[in-house]
Design a protein around this motif. Structure first.
Motif, mmCIF file in Angstrom:
data_model
loop_
_atom_site.group_PDB
_atom_site.id
_atom_site.type_symbol
_atom_site.label_atom_id
_atom_site.label_comp_id
_atom_site.label_asym_id
_atom_site.label_seq_id
_atom_site.Cartn_x
_atom_site.Cartn_y
_atom_site.Cartn_z
ATOM 1 N N VAL A 115 58.257 1.833 -31.336
ATOM 2 C CA VAL A 115 58.038 0.667 -32.196
ATOM 3 C C VAL A 115 56.709 -0.011 -31.855
ATOM 4 O O VAL A 115 55.862 -0.214 -32.733
ATOM 5 C CB VAL A 115 59.190 -0.350 -32.055
ATOM 6 C CG1 VAL A 115 58.904 -1.593 -32.902
ATOM 7 C CG2 VAL A 115 60.515 0.276 -32.437
ATOM 8 N N ALA A 116 56.537 -0.348 -30.581
ATOM 9 C CA ALA A 116 55.319 -1.066 -30.182
ATOM 10 C C ALA A 116 55.146 -0.948 -28.682
ATOM 11 O O ALA A 116 56.108 -0.706 -27.952
ATOM 12 C CB ALA A 116 55.400 -2.533 -30.587
ATOM 13 N N ALA A 117 53.911 -1.132 -28.230
ATOM 14 C CA ALA A 117 53.612 -1.114 -26.803
ATOM 15 C C ALA A 117 52.455 -2.064 -26.526
ATOM 16 O O ALA A 117 51.684 -2.413 -27.437
ATOM 17 C CB ALA A 117 53.272 0.300 -26.330
ATOM 18 N N ILE A 118 52.349 -2.455 -25.268
ATOM 19 C CA ILE A 118 51.257 -3.334 -24.871
ATOM 20 C C ILE A 118 50.791 -2.935 -23.480
ATOM 21 O O ILE A 118 51.602 -2.745 -22.576
ATOM 22 C CB ILE A 118 51.691 -4.810 -24.942
ATOM 23 C CG1 ILE A 118 50.499 -5.745 -24.737
ATOM 24 C CG2 ILE A 118 52.825 -5.119 -23.984
ATOM 25 C CD1 ILE A 118 50.782 -7.171 -25.170
ATOM 26 N N SER A 119 49.493 -2.782 -23.328
ATOM 27 C CA SER A 119 48.956 -2.334 -22.052
ATOM 28 C C SER A 119 48.915 -3.486 -21.059
ATOM 29 O O SER A 119 48.835 -4.655 -21.433
ATOM 30 C CB SER A 119 47.561 -1.753 -22.253
ATOM 31 O OG SER A 119 46.664 -2.771 -22.655
ATOM 32 N N TRP A 120 48.931 -3.119 -19.785
ATOM 33 C CA TRP A 120 48.952 -4.182 -18.779
ATOM 34 C C TRP A 120 47.572 -4.768 -18.540
ATOM 35 O O TRP A 120 47.426 -5.932 -18.262
ATOM 36 C CB TRP A 120 49.514 -3.637 -17.464
ATOM 37 C CG TRP A 120 48.521 -2.834 -16.681
ATOM 38 C CD1 TRP A 120 48.223 -1.511 -16.820
ATOM 39 C CD2 TRP A 120 47.656 -3.327 -15.636
ATOM 40 N NE1 TRP A 120 47.250 -1.158 -15.944
ATOM 41 C CE2 TRP A 120 46.876 -2.213 -15.195
ATOM 42 C CE3 TRP A 120 47.476 -4.562 -15.034
ATOM 43 C CZ2 TRP A 120 45.937 -2.333 -14.183
ATOM 44 C CZ3 TRP A 120 46.537 -4.677 -14.024
ATOM 45 C CH2 TRP A 120 45.775 -3.573 -13.606
ATOM 46 N N LEU A 121 46.544 -3.944 -18.664
ATOM 47 C CA LEU A 121 45.210 -4.381 -18.269
ATOM 48 C C LEU A 121 44.520 -5.155 -19.387
ATOM 49 O O LEU A 121 44.071 -6.280 -19.178
ATOM 50 C CB LEU A 121 44.378 -3.173 -17.860
ATOM 51 C CG LEU A 121 42.943 -3.481 -17.411
ATOM 52 C CD1 LEU A 121 42.947 -4.425 -16.212
ATOM 53 C CD2 LEU A 121 42.210 -2.187 -17.071
ATOM 54 N N ARG B 81 55.680 2.978 -14.627
ATOM 55 C CA ARG B 81 55.427 2.748 -13.211
ATOM 56 C C ARG B 81 53.924 2.699 -12.936
ATOM 57 O O ARG B 81 53.479 2.055 -11.995
ATOM 58 C CB ARG B 81 56.067 3.869 -12.392
ATOM 59 C CG ARG B 81 55.990 3.671 -10.902
ATOM 60 C CD ARG B 81 56.615 4.847 -10.173
ATOM 61 N NE ARG B 81 58.042 4.950 -10.421
ATOM 62 C CZ ARG B 81 58.630 6.028 -10.930
ATOM 63 N NH1 ARG B 81 57.917 7.078 -11.260
ATOM 64 N NH2 ARG B 81 59.936 6.049 -11.114
ATOM 65 N N SER B 82 53.162 3.384 -13.770
ATOM 66 C CA SER B 82 51.714 3.421 -13.612
ATOM 67 C C SER B 82 51.062 3.002 -14.918
ATOM 68 O O SER B 82 51.750 2.694 -15.884
ATOM 69 C CB SER B 82 51.268 4.831 -13.227
ATOM 70 O OG SER B 82 51.888 5.251 -12.042
ATOM 71 N N GLN B 83 49.726 3.037 -14.919
ATOM 72 C CA GLN B 83 48.989 2.712 -16.132
ATOM 73 C C GLN B 83 48.524 3.999 -16.785
ATOM 74 O O GLN B 83 48.073 4.922 -16.109
ATOM 75 C CB GLN B 83 47.797 1.821 -15.817
ATOM 76 C CG GLN B 83 48.182 0.454 -15.298
ATOM 77 C CD GLN B 83 48.598 0.472 -13.844
ATOM 78 O OE1 GLN B 83 47.894 0.985 -13.009
ATOM 79 N NE2 GLN B 83 49.769 -0.071 -13.568
ATOM 80 N N TYR B 84 48.639 4.047 -18.089
ATOM 81 C CA TYR B 84 48.345 5.275 -18.811
ATOM 82 C C TYR B 84 47.340 5.041 -19.929
ATOM 83 O O TYR B 84 47.165 3.918 -20.409
ATOM 84 C CB TYR B 84 49.628 5.850 -19.412
ATOM 85 C CG TYR B 84 50.616 6.324 -18.385
ATOM 86 C CD1 TYR B 84 51.618 5.491 -17.914
ATOM 87 C CD2 TYR B 84 50.526 7.613 -17.861
ATOM 88 C CE1 TYR B 84 52.506 5.914 -16.957
ATOM 89 C CE2 TYR B 84 51.420 8.049 -16.907
ATOM 90 C CZ TYR B 84 52.420 7.190 -16.456
ATOM 91 O OH TYR B 84 53.303 7.617 -15.509
#
Length: 127
Positions: A48-54, A100-103
């Motif tokens: 549906v949706a995603a949001i990056s951490w950085l 768990r990590s950034q992709y």
């Protein structure tokens, strides 16, 4: 151990709105990429949706663009999904997920990228 707890689902009429919340505990929330998926009986889980951490950049499925908004509040360890102009076809169990990590952003569309999942919250849109 990371725990995700969704809330905010319910029954709404077509054209209405809901805001889903996902509270994250157990690790530094701000380092997770976060996503929302949904699933209906007999079908595969759908992005549906995603949001990056950085960069806090949002990504949306075509079905969500223009109607849904994903956001995050790192101070509250919470990610939100604001859903407007809901349609009966939006009816599903909605799941929050965290990495768990950034992709790279291209990977955030796939449920296999995510390491942690909530229990899901039911959204039902009546016609």
């Amino acid at each position: 151990q990371v725990q995700l707890v969704e809330s905010g689902g319910g029954l709404v009429q077509a054209g209405g709105s809901l805001r889903l919340s996902c509270a994250v505990s157990g690790r530094t929330f701000s380092t997770h990429d976060m996503g929302w998926f949904r699933q209906t009986p007999g079908k595969e889980r759908e992005f549906v949706a995603a949001i990056s951490w950085l960069y806090v950049t949002p990504y949306y499925a075509d079905s969500a663009k223009g109607r849904f908004t994903i956001s995050r509040d790192n101070a509250k360890n919470t990610v939100y999904l604001q859903m407007n102009t809901l349609k009966p076809e939006d009816t599903a169990v909605y799941y929050c997920a965290a990495t768990r990590s950034q992709y790279h952003s291209s990977k955030l569309y796939y449920d296999s990228t995510y390491d942690y999942w909530g229990q899901g919250t039911q959204v039902t849109v009546s016609s």
